[in-house]
Design a protein around this motif. Structure first.
Motif, PDB file in Angstrom:
ATOM      1  N   ALA A  14      49.175  58.221  53.183  1.00 25.02           N
ATOM      2  CA  ALA A  14      48.059  59.182  53.139  1.00 25.02           C
ATOM      3  C   ALA A  14      47.000  58.810  54.172  1.00 25.02           C
ATOM      4  O   ALA A  14      46.425  59.682  54.830  1.00 25.02           O
ATOM      5  N   GLY A  15      46.723  57.532  54.326  1.00 24.20           N
ATOM      6  CA  GLY A  15      45.749  57.075  55.309  1.00 24.20           C
ATOM      7  C   GLY A  15      46.209  57.339  56.732  1.00 24.20           C
ATOM      8  O   GLY A  15      45.428  57.761  57.585  1.00 24.20           O
ATOM      9  N   LEU A  56      35.694  57.235  60.172  1.00 24.35           N
ATOM     10  CA  LEU A  56      37.009  57.863  60.097  1.00 24.35           C
ATOM     11  C   LEU A  56      37.292  58.517  58.750  1.00 24.35           C
ATOM     12  O   LEU A  56      37.745  59.650  58.679  1.00 24.35           O
ATOM     13  N   ILE A  57      37.055  57.775  57.671  1.00 21.55           N
ATOM     14  CA  ILE A  57      37.512  58.259  56.369  1.00 21.55           C
ATOM     15  C   ILE A  57      36.429  58.876  55.504  1.00 21.55           C
ATOM     16  O   ILE A  57      36.743  59.623  54.590  1.00 21.55           O
ATOM     17  N   GLY A  58      35.179  58.580  55.773  1.00 22.01           N
ATOM     18  CA  GLY A  58      34.088  59.074  54.940  1.00 22.01           C
ATOM     19  C   GLY A  58      34.123  60.562  54.652  1.00 22.01           C
ATOM     20  O   GLY A  58      34.049  60.980  53.502  1.00 22.01           O
ATOM     21  N   PRO A  59      34.266  61.389  55.684  1.00 19.16           N
ATOM     22  CA  PRO A  59      34.265  62.832  55.442  1.00 19.16           C
ATOM     23  C   PRO A  59      35.459  63.329  54.618  1.00 19.16           C
ATOM     24  O   PRO A  59      35.450  64.438  54.125  1.00 19.16           O
ATOM     25  N   GLY A  64      39.421  61.881  43.268  1.00 21.99           N
ATOM     26  CA  GLY A  64      40.797  62.313  43.081  1.00 21.99           C
ATOM     27  C   GLY A  64      41.629  62.356  44.348  1.00 21.99           C
ATOM     28  O   GLY A  64      42.805  62.675  44.288  1.00 21.99           O
ATOM     29  N   SER A  65      41.041  62.029  45.499  1.00 23.90           N
ATOM     30  CA  SER A  65      41.823  62.037  46.737  1.00 23.90           C
ATOM     31  C   SER A  65      42.771  60.836  46.759  1.00 23.90           C
ATOM     32  O   SER A  65      42.536  59.835  46.078  1.00 23.90           O
ATOM     33  N   GLN A  66      43.844  60.944  47.538  1.00 16.35           N
ATOM     34  CA  GLN A  66      44.796  59.850  47.639  1.00 16.35           C
ATOM     35  C   GLN A  66      44.140  58.674  48.343  1.00 16.35           C
ATOM     36  O   GLN A  66      43.389  58.851  49.300  1.00 16.35           O
ATOM     37  N   PRO A  68      43.517  55.856  50.876  1.00 19.28           N
ATOM     38  CA  PRO A  68      43.987  55.653  52.242  1.00 19.28           C
ATOM     39  C   PRO A  68      44.464  54.227  52.504  1.00 19.28           C
ATOM     40  O   PRO A  68      45.005  53.950  53.554  1.00 19.28           O
ATOM     41  N   PHE A  69      44.259  53.299  51.537  1.00 20.35           N
ATOM     42  CA  PHE A  69      44.644  51.896  51.706  1.00 20.35           C
ATOM     43  C   PHE A  69      45.566  51.466  50.582  1.00 20.35           C
ATOM     44  O   PHE A  69      45.530  52.017  49.495  1.00 20.35           O
ATOM     45  N   ILE A  70      46.349  50.425  50.838  1.00 15.03           N
ATOM     46  CA  ILE A  70      47.161  49.805  49.789  1.00 15.03           C
ATOM     47  C   ILE A  70      46.189  49.283  48.743  1.00 15.03           C
ATOM     48  O   ILE A  70      45.227  48.575  49.058  1.00 15.03           O
ATOM     49  N   GLU A  71      46.411  49.608  47.481  1.00 11.93           N
ATOM     50  CA  GLU A  71      45.421  49.355  46.439  1.00 11.93           C
ATOM     51  C   GLU A  71      45.066  47.891  46.236  1.00 11.93           C
ATOM     52  O   GLU A  71      43.913  47.552  46.031  1.00 11.93           O
TER      53      GLU A  71
END
Length: 93
Positions: A14-15, A56-59, A64-66, A68-71
């Motif tokens: 997803a990321g 990059l990812i803030g917006p 509930g979004s996937q 972007p990083f390995i948990e």
């Protein structure tokens, strides 16, 4: 925390998809292309300055979004030397 601090992330699919979409944004295309190049060479692991990661990812983050990083290794802060070489890189699961 200093926003110029280098952080280590391991991008999920997803990321990486988010990074590929960012290639269409002239303001972040350079950051996104660098992350894609690093991820392809290191099993998804990348180092990036915290401000650039947020840019990059803030917006794209919302409840509930996937992820972007390995948990288990969402963001590792302070593990990199000033030159960007990992001094204590987390091991891949």
């Amino acid at each position: 925390m200093n926003l110029s601090e280098l952080v280590m992330v391991r991008w999920t699919d997803a990321g990486l998809s988010l990074l590929k979409r960012a290639m269409n944004d002239a303001q972040v295309v350079e950051i996104a292309s660098e992350q894609i190049a690093q991820a392809s060479k290191s099993d998804g692991w990348c180092d990036i300055q915290l401000w650039a990661l947020m840019r990059l990812i803030g917006p794209h983050l919302q409840l509930g979004s996937q992820a972007p990083f390995i948990e288990e290794n969402e963001v590792q802060v302070g593990l990199l030397s000033a030159a960007g070489a990992s001094t204590n890189k987390p091991t891949a699961p």
